[in-house]
Motif scaffolding. Structure first.
Motif: not given
Length: 148
Positions: A112-140
């Motif tokens: 579940p998305f809400e457990q990602l922080g406990e597993l060491g994933f950043s808030d930035t990554f969780v935000h990207i997931l929850r917002h359907d990958f803004p700027e997808s298809g781009t060089y980051k």
């Protein structure tokens, strides 16, 4: 001179607010990661990520779309990291054999998305997931820009 650059693909498979992860020692701070691996000689990017997901998770998948292209210049050799959104076609989650892997996968699960922080994933990554990958298809730029 074949160590000038490596290409790594990762697949993001989401179902019901959960993301597919594999347990494998990534760093000192994180033991869970996205499934994926290096592109092998003669493979397309699509063939590579479909193969990696099958090998690591037991799932037959297909590429939905390109998400992000990132750099990891501090890797040795330097690394290009490409993330794809994936869709499950068939199969059940299974552990790989790990017979040739120096860093074996010890678990595979939908998290579940809400457990990602406990597993060491950043808030930035969780935000990207929850917002359907803004700027997808781009060089980051740096991989850290997508929170990985």
């Amino acid at each position: 001179m074949n160590d000038l650059l490596q290409v790594r693909v990762t697949g993001i498979l989401i179902e019901n607010e959960q993301i597919l992860l594999v347990k494998q020692q990534v760093s000192n701070s994180r033991a869970w990661s996205l499934p994926g691996g290096r592109v092998e000689q003669g493979e397309t990017l699509e063939d590579s990520i479909v193969r990696e997901l099958l090998e690591e998770t037991g799932l037959h998948t297909r590429v939905v779309r390109l998400l992000y292209l990132c750099d990891v210049p501090q890797a040795n050799p330097s690394l290009i990291h490409i993330s794809f959104l994936m869709e499950r076609m068939e199969g059940e989650l299974t552990l790989p054999t790990n017979e040739f892997d120096k860093n074996p996968i010890t678990d595979v699960r939908m998290v579940p998305f809400e457990q990602l922080g406990e597993l060491g994933f950043s808030d930035t990554f969780v935000h990207i997931l929850r917002h359907d990958f803004p700027e997808s298809g781009t060089y980051k730029g740096l991989k850290s820009n997508i929170g990985l």
